[in-house]
Design a protein around this motif. Structure first.
Motif, PDB file in Angstrom:
ATOM      1  N   PRO A 164       0.820  -1.223   0.000  1.00 33.67           N
ATOM      2  CA  PRO A 164       0.000   0.000   0.000  1.00 33.67           C
ATOM      3  C   PRO A 164       0.844   1.259   0.000  1.00 33.67           C
ATOM      4  N   ASP A 165       0.323   2.281  -0.631  1.00 37.02           N
ATOM      5  CA  ASP A 165       0.986   3.584  -0.660  1.00 37.02           C
ATOM      6  C   ASP A 165       0.951   4.160   0.754  1.00 37.02           C
ATOM      7  N   CYS A 198      -1.392   6.952   1.825  1.00 34.57           N
ATOM      8  CA  CYS A 198      -2.832   6.710   1.923  1.00 34.57           C
ATOM      9  C   CYS A 198      -3.219   5.979   3.211  1.00 34.57           C
ATOM     10  N   LEU A 199      -2.273   5.631   4.044  1.00 33.66           N
ATOM     11  CA  LEU A 199      -2.567   4.911   5.279  1.00 33.66           C
ATOM     12  C   LEU A 199      -2.910   5.868   6.410  1.00 33.66           C
TER      13      LEU A 199
END
Length: 69
Positions: free
Chosen positions: A62-63, A66-67
């Motif tokens: 995951p980027d 964006c978390l």
């Protein structure tokens, strides 16, 4: 096909942590050069002393932007 650093294709892969640790151990234990080959579902590390093949994890990391923390 041989690639140089200028023509190397960009590719994202997920390698399991235990596999990275084992590859590191194998490389550090030998003074031989290694060849790393990526297939569509695996990575293979070859030297004159060993051949280590590992199945890649399906998916994308995951980027981190964006978390939510």
């Amino acid at each position: 096909m041989a690639y140089t650093t200028d023509t190397l294709p960009v590719r994202q892969v997920l390698i399991p942590r235990n596999g990275v640790l084992e590859i590191t151990r194998l490389i550090e234990a030998n003074d031989h050069s290694v060849t790393i080959t990526f297939g569509s579902t695996h990575i293979s590390v070859n030297s004159s002393v060993f051949v280590f093949t590992l199945k890649l994890v399906y998916g994308r990391f995951p980027d981190p932007r964006c978390l939510l923390l």
